[in-house]
Design a protein around this motif. Sequence first.
Motif, PDB file in Angstrom:
ATOM      1  N   LEU A  29       0.980  -1.320   0.101  1.00 34.19           N
ATOM      2  CA  LEU A  29      -0.156   0.120  -0.310  1.00 34.19           C
ATOM      3  C   LEU A  29       1.206   1.097   0.010  1.00 34.19           C
ATOM      4  N   ALA A  30       2.233   1.386   1.002  1.00 28.65           N
ATOM      5  CA  ALA A  30       2.892   2.453   0.686  1.00 28.65           C
ATOM      6  C   ALA A  30       3.458   2.483  -0.737  1.00 28.65           C
ATOM      7  N   ALA A  31       3.809   1.715  -1.176  1.00 24.12           N
ATOM      8  CA  ALA A  31       4.478   2.170  -2.639  1.00 24.12           C
ATOM      9  C   ALA A  31       3.370   2.296  -3.544  1.00 24.12           C
ATOM     10  N   ILE A  32       1.609   1.685  -3.528  1.00 23.37           N
ATOM     11  CA  ILE A  32       1.218   2.429  -4.170  1.00 23.37           C
ATOM     12  C   ILE A  32       1.056   3.550  -4.168  1.00 23.37           C
ATOM     13  N   VAL A  33       0.644   3.866  -3.139  1.00 24.97           N
ATOM     14  CA  VAL A  33       0.109   5.409  -2.340  1.00 24.97           C
ATOM     15  C   VAL A  33       1.408   6.978  -2.425  1.00 24.97           C
ATOM     16  N   MET A  34       2.290   6.096  -2.174  1.00 22.78           N
ATOM     17  CA  MET A  34       3.093   6.787  -2.066  1.00 22.78           C
ATOM     18  C   MET A  34       4.692   6.912  -2.477  1.00 22.78           C
ATOM     19  N   GLY A  35       4.627   5.610  -2.905  1.00 22.62           N
ATOM     20  CA  GLY A  35       6.019   5.138  -4.235  1.00 22.62           C
ATOM     21  C   GLY A  35       6.692   4.370  -4.061  1.00 22.62           C
ATOM     22  N   ALA A  36       7.561   3.521  -4.331  1.00 17.44           N
ATOM     23  CA  ALA A  36       7.880   2.639  -4.414  1.00 17.44           C
ATOM     24  C   ALA A  36       9.229   2.961  -3.418  1.00 17.44           C
ATOM     25  N   GLU A  37       9.907   4.027  -2.997  1.00 18.02           N
ATOM     26  CA  GLU A  37      10.523   4.693  -2.922  1.00 18.02           C
ATOM     27  C   GLU A  37      10.344   3.696  -1.280  1.00 18.02           C
ATOM     28  N   LEU A  38       9.268   3.946  -0.774  1.00 18.97           N
ATOM     29  CA  LEU A  38       8.856   3.914   0.541  1.00 18.97           C
ATOM     30  C   LEU A  38       8.499   2.686   0.569  1.00 18.97           C
ATOM     31  N   GLY A  39       8.075   1.531  -0.389  1.00 19.99           N
ATOM     32  CA  GLY A  39       8.296   0.274   0.146  1.00 19.99           C
ATOM     33  C   GLY A  39       9.426  -0.590   0.191  1.00 19.99           C
TER      34      GLY A  39
END
Length: 163
Positions: free
Chosen positions: A140-150
Motif C-alpha cells: 500500500l505504501a508503494a502504491i500510494v506514496m511511491g516505490a521508495e517508501l515500499g
Amino acid sequence: MARDAQRAKVYAAEHFVQTVFDRAAARGNRVVEFFGTEVTLPPEGRFASVESVQRYVDDVLALPAVRDAWPSAGPVAVRPRRGVAAAHYESSGEAAVIAVPERGTTWALRELVVLHELVHHLAFTDPPHGPEFVAAMCDLAAIVMGAELGYVLRRVYAQEGVR
C-alpha cells in the motif's frame, strides 16, 4: 485471535521510518542514504482534521491499484478518538472505522499512521501485525506514496526482525 508477536517490532520499525521522514523534513532535503542506497523520500501528507483524514482515506480506497489489490475492501469511516496515545482500527460486521486523536497531538495526523490503520482494513489478518499485514503495508505504501517508501519499509522491517 493469534498472539500478535510482531506488534512491538512493527511499531518500532514504523517509528524509525517516521523519524527518517521528520529528519529529512527538518533538513529540507528528502534525499537520504539508506542502507547504502540513495533514496528520495516522497512527501508525507499531514492532516488538519478528522475530515481531511476521511477525504484522504476515501481517495486511497478509490485508487484503481488499491481496488485491484484489495477488491473486497469496502468503505471505512474515520472518527475522532478521545485519547491521544493511539490511533486504531475497529471493525464490527459491516462497519469499519479508523479512530485518530485530533486534539493535543499531531503524530496521528500523518500519512504513515493513517496508512498503517488503513492496512488493518484492507488486509484484515490474524495476528493483526503478522506477515500478511507487513506485506500489505509495504504494498500500500508503494502504491500510494511511491516505490521508495515500499523499499524503505521492507528494509527497516527486516532490520527490526519483522517477517
